[in-house]
Design a protein around this motif. Structure first.
Motif, PDB file in Angstrom:
ATOM      1  N   SER A 163       0.849  -1.200   0.000  1.00  0.00           N
ATOM      2  CA  SER A 163       0.000   0.000   0.000  1.00  0.00           C
ATOM      3  C   SER A 163       0.877   1.239   0.000  1.00  0.00           C
ATOM      4  O   SER A 163       2.101   1.151   0.201  1.00  0.00           O
ATOM      5  CB  SER A 163      -0.871   0.019   1.264  1.00  0.00           C
ATOM      6  N   GLY A 164       0.216   2.391  -0.159  1.00  0.00           N
ATOM      7  CA  GLY A 164       0.942   3.656  -0.130  1.00  0.00           C
ATOM      8  C   GLY A 164       1.489   3.957   1.252  1.00  0.00           C
ATOM      9  O   GLY A 164       2.619   4.434   1.400  1.00  0.00           O
ATOM     10  N   ALA A 165       0.670   3.706   2.280  1.00  0.00           N
ATOM     11  CA  ALA A 165       1.126   3.969   3.647  1.00  0.00           C
ATOM     12  C   ALA A 165       2.375   3.146   3.950  1.00  0.00           C
ATOM     13  O   ALA A 165       3.341   3.657   4.531  1.00  0.00           O
ATOM     14  CB  ALA A 165       0.015   3.640   4.640  1.00  0.00           C
TER      15      ALA A 165
ATOM     16  N   ALA B  22       2.077   3.629  -5.176  1.00  0.00           N
ATOM     17  CA  ALA B  22       1.096   2.578  -4.847  1.00  0.00           C
ATOM     18  C   ALA B  22      -0.059   2.786  -5.834  1.00  0.00           C
ATOM     19  O   ALA B  22       0.179   2.836  -7.032  1.00  0.00           O
ATOM     20  CB  ALA B  22       0.631   2.657  -3.394  1.00  0.00           C
ATOM     21  N   LYS B  23      -1.260   2.914  -5.336  1.00  0.00           N
ATOM     22  CA  LYS B  23      -2.457   3.190  -6.129  1.00  0.00           C
ATOM     23  C   LYS B  23      -2.450   2.511  -7.507  1.00  0.00           C
ATOM     24  O   LYS B  23      -2.695   1.322  -7.595  1.00  0.00           O
ATOM     25  CB  LYS B  23      -2.692   4.690  -6.224  1.00  0.00           C
ATOM     26  N   SER B  24      -2.129   3.256  -8.575  1.00  0.00           N
ATOM     27  CA  SER B  24      -2.314   2.698  -9.919  1.00  0.00           C
ATOM     28  C   SER B  24      -1.232   1.702 -10.320  1.00  0.00           C
ATOM     29  O   SER B  24      -1.314   1.112 -11.396  1.00  0.00           O
ATOM     30  CB  SER B  24      -2.366   3.827 -10.947  1.00  0.00           C
TER      31      SER B  24
ATOM     32  N   SER C  47      -1.089  17.788   3.732  1.00  0.00           N
ATOM     33  CA  SER C  47      -0.563  16.606   3.037  1.00  0.00           C
ATOM     34  C   SER C  47      -1.383  15.383   3.406  1.00  0.00           C
ATOM     35  O   SER C  47      -2.196  15.423   4.344  1.00  0.00           O
ATOM     36  CB  SER C  47       0.899  16.377   3.441  1.00  0.00           C
ATOM     37  N   PHE C  48      -1.178  14.311   2.666  1.00  0.00           N
ATOM     38  CA  PHE C  48      -1.756  13.016   3.050  1.00  0.00           C
ATOM     39  C   PHE C  48      -0.743  11.937   2.712  1.00  0.00           C
ATOM     40  O   PHE C  48      -0.316  11.811   1.571  1.00  0.00           O
ATOM     41  CB  PHE C  48      -3.086  12.738   2.331  1.00  0.00           C
ATOM     42  N   HIS C  49      -0.369  11.150   3.738  1.00  0.00           N
ATOM     43  CA  HIS C  49       0.639  10.115   3.519  1.00  0.00           C
ATOM     44  C   HIS C  49       0.206   8.738   3.995  1.00  0.00           C
ATOM     45  O   HIS C  49       0.983   7.787   3.882  1.00  0.00           O
ATOM     46  CB  HIS C  49       1.955  10.522   4.193  1.00  0.00           C
ATOM     47  N   GLY C  50      -1.018   8.599   4.544  1.00  0.00           N
ATOM     48  CA  GLY C  50      -1.486   7.275   4.938  1.00  0.00           C
ATOM     49  C   GLY C  50      -2.079   7.270   6.330  1.00  0.00           C
ATOM     50  O   GLY C  50      -2.196   8.320   6.978  1.00  0.00           O
ATOM     51  N   ARG C  51      -2.462   6.079   6.779  1.00  0.00           N
ATOM     52  CA  ARG C  51      -3.226   5.951   8.029  1.00  0.00           C
ATOM     53  C   ARG C  51      -2.532   5.100   9.086  1.00  0.00           C
ATOM     54  O   ARG C  51      -3.140   4.779  10.098  1.00  0.00           O
ATOM     55  CB  ARG C  51      -4.588   5.325   7.712  1.00  0.00           C
TER      56      ARG C  51
ATOM     57  N   GLU D 263       4.689   9.992  -4.423  1.00  0.00           N
ATOM     58  CA  GLU D 263       3.990  10.024  -5.725  1.00  0.00           C
ATOM     59  C   GLU D 263       2.924   8.927  -5.780  1.00  0.00           C
ATOM     60  O   GLU D 263       2.603   8.410  -6.846  1.00  0.00           O
ATOM     61  CB  GLU D 263       4.996   9.884  -6.875  1.00  0.00           C
ATOM     62  N   VAL D 264       2.395   8.589  -4.611  1.00  0.00           N
ATOM     63  CA  VAL D 264       1.361   7.552  -4.544  1.00  0.00           C
ATOM     64  C   VAL D 264       0.160   7.940  -5.420  1.00  0.00           C
ATOM     65  O   VAL D 264      -0.418   7.102  -6.108  1.00  0.00           O
ATOM     66  CB  VAL D 264       0.948   7.313  -3.067  1.00  0.00           C
ATOM     67  N   GLN D 265      -0.200   9.223  -5.396  1.00  0.00           N
ATOM     68  CA  GLN D 265      -1.346   9.686  -6.200  1.00  0.00           C
ATOM     69  C   GLN D 265      -0.910  10.360  -7.499  1.00  0.00           C
ATOM     70  O   GLN D 265      -1.568  10.222  -8.534  1.00  0.00           O
ATOM     71  CB  GLN D 265      -2.207  10.653  -5.372  1.00  0.00           C
TER      72      GLN D 265
HETATM   73  C1  LIG Z   1      -0.266  10.901  -1.652  1.00  0.00           C
HETATM   74  C2  LIG Z   1      -0.733   9.689  -0.895  1.00  0.00           C
HETATM   75  N1  LIG Z   1       0.141   9.025  -0.124  1.00  0.00           N
HETATM   76  C3  LIG Z   1      -0.207   7.924   0.551  1.00  0.00           C
HETATM   77  C4  LIG Z   1      -1.500   7.448   0.514  1.00  0.00           C
HETATM   78  C5  LIG Z   1      -1.862   6.225   1.296  1.00  0.00           C
HETATM   79  O1  LIG Z   1      -2.008   5.149   0.427  1.00  0.00           O
HETATM   80  P1  LIG Z   1      -2.785   3.833   0.910  1.00  0.00           P
HETATM   81  O2  LIG Z   1      -4.214   4.200   1.095  1.00  0.00           O
HETATM   82  O3  LIG Z   1      -2.565   2.848  -0.208  1.00  0.00           O
HETATM   83  O4  LIG Z   1      -2.144   3.392   2.174  1.00  0.00           O
HETATM   84  C6  LIG Z   1      -2.453   8.115  -0.261  1.00  0.00           C
HETATM   85  C7  LIG Z   1      -3.851   7.641  -0.319  1.00  0.00           C
HETATM   86  O5  LIG Z   1      -4.754   8.323  -0.704  1.00  0.00           O
HETATM   87  C8  LIG Z   1      -2.061   9.264  -0.990  1.00  0.00           C
HETATM   88  O6  LIG Z   1      -2.924   9.956  -1.741  1.00  0.00           O
END
Ligand SMILES: Cc1ncc(COP(=O)(O)O)c(C=O)c1O
Length: 412
Positions: free
Chosen positions: A118-120, A265-267, A151-155, A238-240
């Motif tokens: 995953s991205g996280a 991750a993602k795509s 920003s958003f980097h995961g959970r 660059e997950v998104q």
């Molecule tokens: C820029 C970015 N980083 C990390 C993540 C987290 O990815 P994941 O939901 O696959 O853990 C996201 C999810 O939206 C994201 O947009």
């Protein structure tokens, strides 16, 4: 003749949309705010719900279906791999993982790859690498990471802490120590935030969940300079934005700068779960034997789908296509802004666009869905547009017409 698959399909109980929603309401944890749609099928630019309605998809599973839904080559590659080897673990080598790592390094700044799910997890790996590098080079005490507000980097704990949004932190304190937040796009703020304890800067080249924020000219290059001057690891999330979305294979190419580490991750897997952390040789060497790992990371089926995804993206010139269509989508959205008072601002690049409203965006999302088009909202008042990169000019025109009708119907 009836095959075993036909028999299975025939014996599966069919659930109505109401039954599916009721099951989820009863048994699922309540952390998702879902639209009422029950999606049963996807093909190319379209999704179908359980009641047979078709939707033009400008969400793409949140920038996952860059090749569209059920893309033929990744589907075939995953099917072949499913019949050969599902899993071996990272105790052993597998062919799809080796080939995907080779492709990613041949097509980016990076020399080495770590695979996650995953991205996280890709960001966790990047953060661990940055701290490990700093420890190896400078000894303990330089562990702080600078990230941006919105920003958003995961959970996960480290990535939710890295995420510069209070609503993501709320209730999960105490957070992981060692994160500092600066306003996105403000180079001076980063320069002021660097201390003898700083080890890395983690930034999305284009913020996605934060409302589709494109940095000012020179910002990312300025970060590169600051990182070089202070000996910091520069990490681009660059997950998104990666894999063609921003109108280049990697968003960093649009800003003429390279990071030390990049997360994806993602795509990457066209919908099969896979993430990756890419790094230069000099930085990656600090992720020494036994320092990190993942049971499923680099799973052969996900890697086979990902390699086919990457090859298709490049062979079909989809990043270039996203760049060309940037004008069509961007100008179309701006034209709507001139018509509707509720539209405050339009921002974006390639095929990632945001539209700030003066009002709650949820009714617009609902009105578009009722008219057969899927878009989504972030940060309450921003509509986000992330179509698969195979989108046609006609499909963009059709989405814009629906959006226009939705605004008009809502009196906006
Ligand atoms: C820029 C970015 N980083 C990390 C993540 C987290 O990815 P994941 O939901 O696959 O853990 C996201 C999810 O939206 C994201 O947009």
């Amino acid at each position: 003749m009836t095959t075993s698959t036909d028999t299975l399909a025939a014996s599966e109980p069919t659930l109505s949309s109401d039954e599916v929603r009721a099951l989820n309401a009863k048994h699922h944890t309540g952390n998702y705010g879902r639209s009422p749609l029950v999606i049963v099928r996807g093909e190319g630019m379209y999704l179908w719900d359980a009641d047979g309605n078709r939707y033009l998809d400008f969400v793409a599973g949140i920038s996952v279906a860059n090749l569209g839904h059920c893309p033929p080559r990744p589907t075939a590659a995953a099917k072949r791999q499913l019949e050969t080897l599902w899993h071996a673990s990272n105790l052993y080598h597998t062919v799809p993982q080796a080939r995907l790592a080779e492709w990613l390094t041949q097509h980016s700044f990076a020399d080495r790859v770590f695979f996650s799910n995953s991205g996280a997890e890709a960001n966790e790996a990047a953060l661990k690498l940055a701290r490990k590098r700093s420890n190896d080079v400078h000894g303990p005490g330089r562990f702080e990471v600078i990230t941006a507000t919105n920003s958003f980097h995961g959970r996960t704990f480290a990535t939710l802490t890295a995420t510069g949004q209070e609503k993501v932190h709320a209730g999960f304190e105490p957070l992981v120590p060692g994160f500092t937040y600066v306003p996105f796009g403000d180079l001076e703020a980063v320069a002021l935030a660097i201390t003898p304890r700083t080890c890395a800067i983690l930034i999305e080249p284009i913020q996605g969940e934060g409302g589709v924020n494109v940095p000012p000219t020179g910002y990312l290059r300025g970060l590169r300079q600051l990182a070089d001057d202070a000996g910091l690891t520069l990490i681009f999330d660059e997950v998104q934005s990666g894999l063609g979305r921003a109108g280049a294979l990697w968003a960093y190419e649009r800003f003429d700068v390279t990071p030390d580490v990049m997360t994806l991750a993602k795509s990457l897997g066209s919908g099969l779960p896979i993430g990756a952390m890419l790094a230069t040789e000099g930085v990656a060497q600090h992720l020494t034997k036994g320092s990190h790992g993942s049971t499923f990371g680099g799973n052969p089926v996900a890697c086979a789908a990902a390699l086919a995804t990457c090859e298709t993206l490049v062979e079909e010139k989809l990043p270039e296509r996203a760049r060309t269509l940037e004008t069509t989508l961007g100008e179309g959205l701006r034209a709507l802004a001139a018509e509707h008072d509720a539209i405050r601002e339009v921002r974006g690049m390639g095929l990632i666009w945001g539209m700030d409203l003066t009002v709650d965006a949820a009714p617009v999302v609902d009105a578009c869905r009722e008219r057969g088009v899927l878009v989504n909202a972030v940060q309450g008042r921003t509509l986000r547009f992330l179509p698969p990169l195979i989108v046609s000019e006609a499909e963009i025109t059709s989405m814009l017409a629906t959006l226009d009708a939705a605004f008009t119907a809502l009196g906006l």
